[in-house]
Design a protein around this motif. Structure first.
Motif, PDB file in Angstrom:
ATOM      1  N   ALA A  71     -10.305   2.992   0.021  1.00  0.00           N
ATOM      2  CA  ALA A  71     -10.394   3.126   1.479  1.00  0.00           C
ATOM      3  C   ALA A  71     -11.805   2.833   1.938  1.00  0.00           C
ATOM      4  O   ALA A  71     -12.775   3.059   1.195  1.00  0.00           O
ATOM      5  N   GLN A  72     -11.908   2.340   3.159  1.00  0.00           N
ATOM      6  CA  GLN A  72     -13.203   2.009   3.725  1.00  0.00           C
ATOM      7  C   GLN A  72     -13.572   3.018   4.799  1.00  0.00           C
ATOM      8  O   GLN A  72     -12.797   3.291   5.720  1.00  0.00           O
ATOM      9  N   ASP A  73     -14.754   3.609   4.674  1.00  0.00           N
ATOM     10  CA  ASP A  73     -15.296   4.569   5.629  1.00  0.00           C
ATOM     11  C   ASP A  73     -16.554   3.964   6.219  1.00  0.00           C
ATOM     12  O   ASP A  73     -17.629   4.029   5.624  1.00  0.00           O
ATOM     13  N   GLY A  74     -16.399   3.361   7.410  1.00  0.00           N
ATOM     14  CA  GLY A  74     -17.540   2.647   7.974  1.00  0.00           C
ATOM     15  C   GLY A  74     -17.880   1.461   7.082  1.00  0.00           C
ATOM     16  O   GLY A  74     -17.042   0.616   6.790  1.00  0.00           O
ATOM     17  N   GLY A  75     -19.111   1.416   6.609  1.00  0.00           N
ATOM     18  CA  GLY A  75     -19.524   0.329   5.724  1.00  0.00           C
ATOM     19  C   GLY A  75     -19.345   0.646   4.260  1.00  0.00           C
ATOM     20  O   GLY A  75     -19.641  -0.194   3.400  1.00  0.00           O
ATOM     21  N   LYS A  93      -7.000   6.564   9.246  1.00  0.00           N
ATOM     22  CA  LYS A  93      -8.019   5.577   9.627  1.00  0.00           C
ATOM     23  C   LYS A  93      -8.790   5.964  10.879  1.00  0.00           C
ATOM     24  O   LYS A  93      -9.926   5.525  11.069  1.00  0.00           O
ATOM     25  N   HIS A  94      -8.187   6.780  11.764  1.00  0.00           N
ATOM     26  CA  HIS A  94      -8.899   7.209  12.966  1.00  0.00           C
ATOM     27  C   HIS A  94      -9.756   8.448  12.680  1.00  0.00           C
ATOM     28  O   HIS A  94      -9.612   9.089  11.646  1.00  0.00           O
ATOM     29  N   ARG A  95     -10.612   8.771  13.620  1.00  0.00           N
ATOM     30  CA  ARG A  95     -11.512   9.917  13.436  1.00  0.00           C
ATOM     31  C   ARG A  95     -10.804  11.251  13.589  1.00  0.00           C
ATOM     32  O   ARG A  95     -11.340  12.290  13.230  1.00  0.00           O
ATOM     33  N   TYR A  96      -9.587  11.203  14.136  1.00  0.00           N
ATOM     34  CA  TYR A  96      -8.835  12.428  14.381  1.00  0.00           C
ATOM     35  C   TYR A  96      -7.369  12.198  14.020  1.00  0.00           C
ATOM     36  O   TYR A  96      -6.917  11.057  13.900  1.00  0.00           O
ATOM     37  N   ALA A  97      -6.622  13.282  13.912  1.00  0.00           N
ATOM     38  CA  ALA A  97      -5.184  13.181  13.650  1.00  0.00           C
ATOM     39  C   ALA A  97      -4.452  12.732  14.918  1.00  0.00           C
ATOM     40  O   ALA A  97      -4.917  12.946  16.039  1.00  0.00           O
ATOM     41  N   ALA A 151      -2.276  22.109 -10.620  1.00  0.00           N
ATOM     42  CA  ALA A 151      -1.685  21.553  -9.408  1.00  0.00           C
ATOM     43  C   ALA A 151      -1.890  20.046  -9.380  1.00  0.00           C
ATOM     44  O   ALA A 151      -3.015  19.559  -9.528  1.00  0.00           O
ATOM     45  N   ALA A 152      -0.792  19.303  -9.244  1.00  0.00           N
ATOM     46  CA  ALA A 152      -0.906  17.852  -9.140  1.00  0.00           C
ATOM     47  C   ALA A 152      -1.731  17.490  -7.915  1.00  0.00           C
ATOM     48  O   ALA A 152      -1.693  18.163  -6.887  1.00  0.00           O
ATOM     49  N   ASN A 153      -2.488  16.418  -8.067  1.00  0.00           N
ATOM     50  CA  ASN A 153      -3.392  15.971  -7.011  1.00  0.00           C
ATOM     51  C   ASN A 153      -2.679  14.876  -6.216  1.00  0.00           C
ATOM     52  O   ASN A 153      -2.486  13.771  -6.708  1.00  0.00           O
ATOM     53  N   MET A 154      -2.245  15.202  -4.996  1.00  0.00           N
ATOM     54  CA  MET A 154      -1.432  14.302  -4.194  1.00  0.00           C
ATOM     55  C   MET A 154      -2.229  13.724  -3.032  1.00  0.00           C
ATOM     56  O   MET A 154      -3.001  14.439  -2.384  1.00  0.00           O
ATOM     57  N   ALA A 155      -1.992  12.444  -2.759  1.00  0.00           N
ATOM     58  CA  ALA A 155      -2.551  11.807  -1.564  1.00  0.00           C
ATOM     59  C   ALA A 155      -1.437  11.644  -0.536  1.00  0.00           C
ATOM     60  O   ALA A 155      -0.286  11.394  -0.886  1.00  0.00           O
ATOM     61  N   VAL A 156      -1.789  11.799   0.723  1.00  0.00           N
ATOM     62  CA  VAL A 156      -0.893  11.502   1.831  1.00  0.00           C
ATOM     63  C   VAL A 156      -1.584  10.460   2.692  1.00  0.00           C
ATOM     64  O   VAL A 156      -2.726  10.667   3.118  1.00  0.00           O
ATOM     65  N   ILE A 157      -0.907   9.343   2.931  1.00  0.00           N
ATOM     66  CA  ILE A 157      -1.493   8.273   3.739  1.00  0.00           C
ATOM     67  C   ILE A 157      -0.894   8.327   5.141  1.00  0.00           C
ATOM     68  O   ILE A 157       0.307   8.130   5.315  1.00  0.00           O
ATOM     69  N   GLY A 158      -1.736   8.590   6.120  1.00  0.00           N
ATOM     70  CA  GLY A 158      -1.304   8.648   7.510  1.00  0.00           C
ATOM     71  C   GLY A 158      -1.488  10.024   8.108  1.00  0.00           C
ATOM     72  O   GLY A 158      -1.000  11.021   7.569  1.00  0.00           O
ATOM     73  N   GLY A 159      -2.191  10.101   9.225  1.00  0.00           N
ATOM     74  CA  GLY A 159      -2.468  11.372   9.873  1.00  0.00           C
ATOM     75  C   GLY A 159      -1.726  11.558  11.173  1.00  0.00           C
ATOM     76  O   GLY A 159      -2.194  12.277  12.052  1.00  0.00           O
ATOM     77  N   GLY A 160      -0.563  10.904  11.316  1.00  0.00           N
ATOM     78  CA  GLY A 160       0.307  11.178  12.455  1.00  0.00           C
ATOM     79  C   GLY A 160       1.160  12.392  12.165  1.00  0.00           C
ATOM     80  O   GLY A 160       0.916  13.141  11.212  1.00  0.00           O
ATOM     81  N   ILE A 161       2.216  12.581  12.954  1.00  0.00           N
ATOM     82  CA  ILE A 161       2.998  13.810  12.819  1.00  0.00           C
ATOM     83  C   ILE A 161       3.683  13.923  11.459  1.00  0.00           C
ATOM     84  O   ILE A 161       3.745  15.020  10.885  1.00  0.00           O
ATOM     85  N   ILE A 187      -7.284   2.379   4.859  1.00  0.00           N
ATOM     86  CA  ILE A 187      -6.789   2.020   3.534  1.00  0.00           C
ATOM     87  C   ILE A 187      -6.978   0.524   3.293  1.00  0.00           C
ATOM     88  O   ILE A 187      -6.550  -0.315   4.093  1.00  0.00           O
ATOM     89  N   GLN A 188      -7.605   0.200   2.164  1.00  0.00           N
ATOM     90  CA  GLN A 188      -7.787  -1.196   1.766  1.00  0.00           C
ATOM     91  C   GLN A 188      -6.728  -1.625   0.762  1.00  0.00           C
ATOM     92  O   GLN A 188      -6.188  -2.727   0.844  1.00  0.00           O
ATOM     93  N   SER A 189      -6.428  -0.732  -0.199  1.00  0.00           N
ATOM     94  CA  SER A 189      -5.404  -1.058  -1.186  1.00  0.00           C
ATOM     95  C   SER A 189      -4.850   0.220  -1.800  1.00  0.00           C
ATOM     96  O   SER A 189      -5.541   1.252  -1.858  1.00  0.00           O
ATOM     97  N   VAL A 190      -3.596   0.144  -2.232  1.00  0.00           N
ATOM     98  CA  VAL A 190      -2.939   1.247  -2.943  1.00  0.00           C
ATOM     99  C   VAL A 190      -2.249   0.645  -4.155  1.00  0.00           C
ATOM    100  O   VAL A 190      -1.448  -0.279  -4.029  1.00  0.00           O
ATOM    101  N   LYS A 191      -2.569   1.166  -5.337  1.00  0.00           N
ATOM    102  CA  LYS A 191      -2.003   0.632  -6.573  1.00  0.00           C
ATOM    103  C   LYS A 191      -1.450   1.768  -7.422  1.00  0.00           C
ATOM    104  O   LYS A 191      -1.963   2.889  -7.387  1.00  0.00           O
ATOM    105  N   SER A 192      -0.395   1.460  -8.171  1.00  0.00           N
ATOM    106  CA  SER A 192       0.177   2.426  -9.097  1.00  0.00           C
ATOM    107  C   SER A 192       0.447   1.733 -10.426  1.00  0.00           C
ATOM    108  O   SER A 192       1.015   0.641 -10.456  1.00  0.00           O
ATOM    109  N   ASP A 193       0.043   2.398 -11.532  1.00  0.00           N
ATOM    110  CA  ASP A 193       0.337   1.859 -12.860  1.00  0.00           C
ATOM    111  C   ASP A 193       1.449   2.651 -13.542  1.00  0.00           C
ATOM    112  O   ASP A 193       1.693   2.507 -14.736  1.00  0.00           O
TER     113      ASP A 193
END
Length: 411
Positions: free
Chosen positions: A238-242, A36-40, A5-15, A224-230
């Motif tokens: 991504a930054q989680d707290g400190g 980025k928020h603590r909840y969706a 199974a390909a490993n996919m990221a989804v950025i954004g926890g809105g609808i 999210i701090q940065s997103v890169k693709s090669d």
């Protein structure tokens, strides 16, 4: 072809993000959701108008919209407000908005078709997952105070019909039979029995929980701090707290609302989303008289650009207006006041002592069509830019982008 199974990221926890994560997980992908928020659903998917409104599929790319924007520019309480302070982003967006006016009819029909398909997906998912989101099937009533706007609605109805939607013109007498609590004088209306309403925040958090049950890894509180693709893999920092974390994925779907434009730029794509601020109030119906005086049928007032939805017994949501003022999230009293006054005028029996104001930034593309599809680089996809129709379109665009991932990244 990969044998895992390909490993996919989804950025954004809105609808759009949670529905995309769910649709990918149902297809067997390993999914990690960044929010980025603590909840969706804590930003634009928090307190919108609550309409699953195929009948509101008309795109805004019309000369009448431009003329209204100019006319209202100096009115702080205008339904459509443009901050005259120039910016390159705003000017480029409006230039593309005007350039899309010739596609007004085609895009309205296409949006209607998308919304009709989304309704089927949403109903199926909600039933399968047992979601409780104050879903009400009472239809949506569009109300008009003058002949001109009513006749324009008749032309829009013909476009909606080409997209598969059935809605009918109603007289003022029929309007009062449909919604007896509505006060005021009207020229006529249009009623869409098949449209529904619900609480977007409840729906989104329910879908997020459903996605987790399917194995989606949720990384809340990760900015999210940065997103890169090669071209072979996608690297997300991504930054989680400190703490800062870097992860590598086979692909990514960007569902980041108004942040999608900056993320797309990092990936070599241009996604010209502008943040169009909308406001809402949630009126708490704390007494029996207010509960009896608030409408059960959802409304759309074309003149004031306001929509309303009844959320359960004790809440009445009124939302709308459009403010072009950059990434400003301020809740302005002069923009909230017309919403409260609208309740007092249209539903005088509703007490407005307990009102919760809110503002959110709708992610809008210049042609009012969502950006759904691949980016320039392999493994990069977008499902964003739904504007004022995130709740209405999200289920079908999530399924569409998941199918595109399936075609490009089989597993």
């Amino acid at each position: 072809m990969k044998n895992f199974a390909a490993n996919m990221a989804v950025i954004g926890g809105g609808i759009t993000g949670v529905t995309t994560a769910y649709a990918l997980a149902k297809r067997g992908y390993a999914v990690t959701l960044f929010e980025k928020h603590r909840y969706a659903a804590m930003e634009t998917s928090f307190a919108n108008g609550g309409q699953f409104s195929v009948s509101n599929a008309e795109v805004w790319n019309h000369w009448s919209t431009v003329l209204k924007g100019v006319k209202w520019m100096l009115r702080s309480d205008a339904p459509l407000l443009v901050n005259p302070k120039p910016s390159w982003h705003k000017m480029a967006w409006f230039a593309e908005f005007i350039a899309a006016i010739p596609q007004y009819e085609k895009n309205t029909i296409q949006t209607t078709r998308l919304a009709m398909a989304a309704r089927q997906h949403l109903d199926a998912w909600a039933a399968e997952e047992g979601l409780d989101f104050d879903h009400k099937r009472e239809g949506i009533l569009h109300i008009y105070r003058d002949k001109g706007n009513f006749e324009h609605a008749g032309k829009v109805s013909k476009l909606l019909a080409q997209g598969g939607l059935d809605r009918r013109a109603v007289t003022p007498q029929e309007m009062r039979a449909i919604e007896p609590t509505l006060a005021g004088d009207y020229y006529g209306g249009y009623f869409t029995e098949s449209d529904t309403t619900g609480d977007i925040h409840k729906f989104s958090t329910g879908m997020a929980a459903a996605a987790e049950r399917l194995g989606v890894q949720t990384r809340y509180g990760h900015a999210i701090q940065s997103v890169k693709s090669d071209g072979k893999a996608v690297t997300i920092t991504a930054q989680d707290g400190g703490d800062t974390h870097t992860s590598v994925f086979d692909g990514v779907v960007v569902c980041a609302g108004t942040a999608s434009r900056d993320i797309a730029a990092q990936l070599g794509d241009r996604v010209n989303i502008y943040p169009v601020k909308g406001y809402s109030i949630t009126v708490n119906l704390d007494d029996a008289h207010s509960q009896a005086s608030a409408p059960m049928v959802s409304l759309l007032d074309d003149e004031t650009k306001l929509v309303s939805s009844r959320l359960g017994l004790g809440r009445f949501r009124v939302a709308g207006t459009a403010e072009f003022n950059g990434y400003n999230r301020d809740i302005r009293a002069d923009r909230i006041r017309p919403l409260v006054e609208w309740v007092q005028q249209c539903f005088p029996g509703v007490r407005t002592e307990s009102v919760v104001p809110w503002a959110g930034l709708r992610p809008m593309m210049p042609n009012l069509m969502p950006r759904v599809g691949p980016g320039k680089r392999p493994g990069v996809f977008y499902n964003t830019g739904h504007g004022h129709l995130g709740l209405t379109l999200s289920a079908v665009t999530a399924d569409m982008v998941a199918a595109m991932v399936g075609s490009a990244m089989p597993h």
